[in-house]
Motif scaffolding. Structure first.
Motif, PDB file in Angstrom:
ATOM      1  N   GLY A  99       0.886  -1.317   0.054  1.00  0.00           N
ATOM      2  CA  GLY A  99      -0.135   0.010  -0.027  1.00  0.00           C
ATOM      3  C   GLY A  99       0.891   1.021   0.186  1.00  0.00           C
ATOM      4  N   VAL A 100       2.012   1.123   0.749  1.00  0.00           N
ATOM      5  CA  VAL A 100       2.817   2.407   0.646  1.00  0.00           C
ATOM      6  C   VAL A 100       3.476   2.495  -0.647  1.00  0.00           C
ATOM      7  CG1 VAL A 100       4.839   3.395   1.703  1.00  0.00           C
ATOM      8  CG2 VAL A 100       3.346   1.964   3.163  1.00  0.00           C
ATOM      9  N   GLY A 101       3.982   1.650  -1.232  1.00  0.00           N
ATOM     10  CA  GLY A 101       4.788   1.913  -2.595  1.00  0.00           C
ATOM     11  C   GLY A 101       3.604   1.863  -3.759  1.00  0.00           C
ATOM     12  N   GLY A 102       2.590   1.526  -3.375  1.00  0.00           N
ATOM     13  CA  GLY A 102       1.580   1.640  -4.735  1.00  0.00           C
ATOM     14  C   GLY A 102       1.607   0.198  -5.574  1.00  0.00           C
ATOM     15  N   ARG A 103       2.133  -0.914  -5.112  1.00  0.00           N
ATOM     16  CA  ARG A 103       2.654  -2.029  -6.000  1.00  0.00           C
ATOM     17  C   ARG A 103       1.756  -3.303  -5.788  1.00  0.00           C
ATOM     18  NH1 ARG A 103       5.047  -0.818 -10.538  1.00  0.00           N
ATOM     19  NH2 ARG A 103       6.247  -3.045 -10.512  1.00  0.00           N
ATOM     20  N   VAL A 104       1.606  -4.097  -6.788  1.00  0.00           N
ATOM     21  CA  VAL A 104       1.108  -5.251  -6.509  1.00  0.00           C
ATOM     22  C   VAL A 104       1.822  -6.189  -7.299  1.00  0.00           C
ATOM     23  CG1 VAL A 104      -0.926  -6.724  -7.042  1.00  0.00           C
ATOM     24  CG2 VAL A 104      -1.392  -4.506  -6.498  1.00  0.00           C
ATOM     25  N   GLU A 105       2.020  -7.683  -6.629  1.00  0.00           N
ATOM     26  CA  GLU A 105       2.724  -8.648  -7.180  1.00  0.00           C
ATOM     27  C   GLU A 105       1.785  -9.982  -7.083  1.00  0.00           C
ATOM     28  OE1 GLU A 105       6.843 -10.900  -6.604  1.00  0.00           O
ATOM     29  OE2 GLU A 105       5.340 -11.449  -5.128  1.00  0.00           O
ATOM     30  N   ASN A 106       1.547 -10.421  -8.440  1.00  0.00           N
ATOM     31  CA  ASN A 106       0.869 -11.734  -8.498  1.00  0.00           C
ATOM     32  C   ASN A 106       1.646 -12.811  -8.632  1.00  0.00           C
ATOM     33  OD1 ASN A 106      -1.656 -10.298  -8.238  1.00  0.00           O
ATOM     34  ND2 ASN A 106      -2.067 -10.325 -10.528  1.00  0.00           N
ATOM     35  N   SER A 120       5.838 -14.269 -12.001  1.00  0.00           N
ATOM     36  CA  SER A 120       5.323 -13.347 -11.448  1.00  0.00           C
ATOM     37  C   SER A 120       5.083 -12.184 -12.292  1.00  0.00           C
ATOM     38  CB  SER A 120       6.092 -12.871 -10.422  1.00  0.00           C
ATOM     39  OG  SER A 120       7.216 -12.339 -10.749  1.00  0.00           O
ATOM     40  N   ALA A 121       4.086 -11.609 -11.864  1.00  0.00           N
ATOM     41  CA  ALA A 121       3.574  -9.976 -12.695  1.00  0.00           C
ATOM     42  C   ALA A 121       3.467  -9.171 -11.572  1.00  0.00           C
ATOM     43  CB  ALA A 121       2.301 -10.611 -13.540  1.00  0.00           C
ATOM     44  N   ASN A 122       3.960  -8.111 -12.099  1.00  0.00           N
ATOM     45  CA  ASN A 122       4.052  -6.915 -11.439  1.00  0.00           C
ATOM     46  C   ASN A 122       3.366  -5.755 -11.632  1.00  0.00           C
ATOM     47  OD1 ASN A 122       6.439  -7.911  -8.976  1.00  0.00           O
ATOM     48  ND2 ASN A 122       6.958  -8.534 -10.851  1.00  0.00           N
ATOM     49  N   ALA A 123       2.978  -5.013 -10.834  1.00  0.00           N
ATOM     50  CA  ALA A 123       1.968  -3.784 -11.324  1.00  0.00           C
ATOM     51  C   ALA A 123       2.058  -2.643 -10.195  1.00  0.00           C
ATOM     52  CB  ALA A 123       0.654  -4.238 -11.525  1.00  0.00           C
ATOM     53  N   SER A 124       1.912  -1.567 -11.011  1.00  0.00           N
ATOM     54  CA  SER A 124       1.509  -0.298 -10.025  1.00  0.00           C
ATOM     55  C   SER A 124      -0.026  -0.240 -10.116  1.00  0.00           C
ATOM     56  CB  SER A 124       1.964   0.998 -10.508  1.00  0.00           C
ATOM     57  OG  SER A 124       1.529   1.140 -11.991  1.00  0.00           O
ATOM     58  N   ARG A 132     -12.098   0.764  -5.529  1.00  0.00           N
ATOM     59  CA  ARG A 132     -11.759   0.305  -6.927  1.00  0.00           C
ATOM     60  C   ARG A 132     -10.472   0.611  -6.912  1.00  0.00           C
ATOM     61  NH1 ARG A 132     -14.184   1.520 -13.077  1.00  0.00           N
ATOM     62  NH2 ARG A 132     -12.382   1.607 -14.175  1.00  0.00           N
ATOM     63  N   LEU A 133      -9.667  -0.304  -7.538  1.00  0.00           N
ATOM     64  CA  LEU A 133      -8.097   0.217  -7.727  1.00  0.00           C
ATOM     65  C   LEU A 133      -7.817   0.003  -9.345  1.00  0.00           C
ATOM     66  CD1 LEU A 133      -6.332  -1.937  -5.029  1.00  0.00           C
ATOM     67  CD2 LEU A 133      -6.670   0.495  -4.844  1.00  0.00           C
ATOM     68  N   GLN A 134      -7.204   0.690  -9.906  1.00  0.00           N
ATOM     69  CA  GLN A 134      -6.835   0.528 -11.246  1.00  0.00           C
ATOM     70  C   GLN A 134      -5.346   0.315 -11.222  1.00  0.00           C
ATOM     71  OE1 GLN A 134      -9.029   1.488 -13.464  1.00  0.00           O
ATOM     72  NE2 GLN A 134      -7.892   0.909 -15.324  1.00  0.00           N
ATOM     73  N   VAL A 135      -5.026  -0.995 -11.949  1.00  0.00           N
ATOM     74  CA  VAL A 135      -3.960  -1.758 -11.774  1.00  0.00           C
ATOM     75  C   VAL A 135      -3.159  -1.635 -13.340  1.00  0.00           C
ATOM     76  CG1 VAL A 135      -2.694  -4.028 -11.301  1.00  0.00           C
ATOM     77  CG2 VAL A 135      -4.695  -3.034 -10.017  1.00  0.00           C
ATOM     78  N   LYS A 136      -1.976  -1.405 -13.161  1.00  0.00           N
ATOM     79  CA  LYS A 136      -1.003  -1.459 -14.556  1.00  0.00           C
ATOM     80  C   LYS A 136      -0.035  -2.349 -14.378  1.00  0.00           C
ATOM     81  CE  LYS A 136       0.657   1.488 -18.319  1.00  0.00           C
ATOM     82  NZ  LYS A 136       0.915   2.766 -18.614  1.00  0.00           N
ATOM     83  N   PHE A 137      -0.085  -3.417 -15.336  1.00  0.00           N
ATOM     84  CA  PHE A 137       1.158  -4.633 -15.109  1.00  0.00           C
ATOM     85  C   PHE A 137       2.494  -3.889 -15.886  1.00  0.00           C
ATOM     86  CE2 PHE A 137      -2.381  -7.008 -14.013  1.00  0.00           C
ATOM     87  CZ  PHE A 137      -1.853  -7.561 -12.807  1.00  0.00           C
ATOM     88  N   ASP A 138       3.509  -3.878 -15.334  1.00  0.00           N
ATOM     89  CA  ASP A 138       4.778  -3.471 -16.256  1.00  0.00           C
ATOM     90  C   ASP A 138       5.962  -4.251 -15.935  1.00  0.00           C
ATOM     91  OD1 ASP A 138       5.550  -3.141 -13.607  1.00  0.00           O
ATOM     92  OD2 ASP A 138       5.062  -1.050 -13.073  1.00  0.00           O
ATOM     93  N   GLU A 139       5.826  -5.403 -15.422  1.00  0.00           N
ATOM     94  CA  GLU A 139       6.990  -6.372 -15.362  1.00  0.00           C
ATOM     95  C   GLU A 139       6.494  -7.769 -15.046  1.00  0.00           C
ATOM     96  OE1 GLU A 139      11.227  -5.616 -13.162  1.00  0.00           O
ATOM     97  OE2 GLU A 139       9.681  -6.365 -11.690  1.00  0.00           O
ATOM     98  N   ALA A 140       7.240  -8.827 -15.775  1.00  0.00           N
ATOM     99  CA  ALA A 140       7.163 -10.055 -15.495  1.00  0.00           C
ATOM    100  C   ALA A 140       8.365 -10.692 -14.896  1.00  0.00           C
ATOM    101  CB  ALA A 140       6.623 -10.766 -16.545  1.00  0.00           C
ATOM    102  N   GLY A 141       8.269 -11.683 -14.216  1.00  0.00           N
ATOM    103  CA  GLY A 141       9.393 -12.228 -13.754  1.00  0.00           C
ATOM    104  C   GLY A 141       9.271 -13.844 -13.765  1.00  0.00           C
TER     105      GLY A 141
END
Length: 251
Positions: A99-106, A120-124, A132-141
């Motif tokens: 929540g602090v960094g505004g990041r999500v990791e699936n 994994s897939a990482n998003a802001s 509602r949260l708007q999620v934008k994926f920007d990295e896969a690992g």
């Protein structure tokens, strides 16, 4: 106060029924139509009693690692169905929210004979409404694989073998295999050591990545150990907080 206790008891009872209904469904993949109908009814009841009406503004409560225990999402269903492939096992599917960094990791853990890893897939994310949260994926690992050194757990011989009614002792054969086993174990340990030194692979996603690289997530129920979310395709996700040990059997 008495009314609040009654409501809390009702919420706990519905939560228990909901989580119990997932038993044996492989996170929704093998749920029957009857079970799905029951799940949908219980989810609706919980959503109506949501103790956190504005979860997007309660980032401390949202933050942490959550384990998926049930979904109706077709893409996740396809992933779970991969377990039908010989030797492949899909492990925990988790979502970690910062929540602090505004990041999500699936993250999806998987294993095969002698191998464990995860993708994994990482998003802001941005808060767009109280739920509602708007999620934008920007990295896969891909996590560096862990190699299981004890290959012979997959090759162990039984103490005896029955051949045409005759019980045969396999101990002499096991003795013959010992030099081969030692050499193979040493080689496998060498591979394990080399692989463990490799970094995890992170791949940035371009702006033009698939249309699905941006999505929204609606949290419809949130408490200290359970979260219900709905995706932009109408699918539902039920997740439990990883910090607590599982209480309700095999999902």
């Amino acid at each position: 106060e008495e009314e609040a206790e009654v409501i809390e008891a009702e919420v706990d009872a519905v939560k228990s029924r909901l989580l119990d209904s997932f038993y044996g469904t492989n996170r929704g993949l093998s749920a029957s139509s009857k079970t799905r109908a029951e799940v949908n009814e219980l989810i609706s009841r919980l959503e109506a009693m949501n103790p956190t009406p504005s979860p997007s503004y309660e980032l401390a409560a949202l933050s942490g690692k959550w384990r998926l225990v049930y979904t109706s999402n077709s893409e996740v269903m396809f992933l779970l169905a991969a377990e039908n492939l010989p030797g492949l096992n899909v492990g925990d599917i988790t979502q970690t929210i910062d929540g602090v960094g505004g990041r999500v990791e699936n993250r999806v853990a998987f294993s095969a004979p002698m191998l464990e890893s995860s993708v994994s897939a990482n998003a802001s994310f941005e808060v767009r409404s109280p739920k509602r949260l708007q999620v934008k994926f920007d990295e896969a690992g891909v996590e560096t694989p862990t190699i299981v050194a004890d290959v012979f757990q997959y090759m162990s011989l039984p103490m005896t073998v029955d051949v045409m009614g005759q019980s045969i002792d396999t101990a002499p054969l096991a003795d013959l295999m010992q030099p081969f086993q030692s050499g193979l174990t040493d080689a496998l340990n060498g591979v394990k050591s080399a692989v463990s030194g490799l970094p995890s692979l992170k791949v940035p996603l371009p702006e033009s990545a698939s249309p699905g690289s941006e999505a929204w997530l609606l949290t419809t129920y949130l408490d200290g150990d359970l979260r219900i979310a709905r995706g932009d395709g109408g699918s539902v996700f039920v997740l439990t907080k990883v910090n607590d040990p599982p209480k309700y059997g095999n999902y």
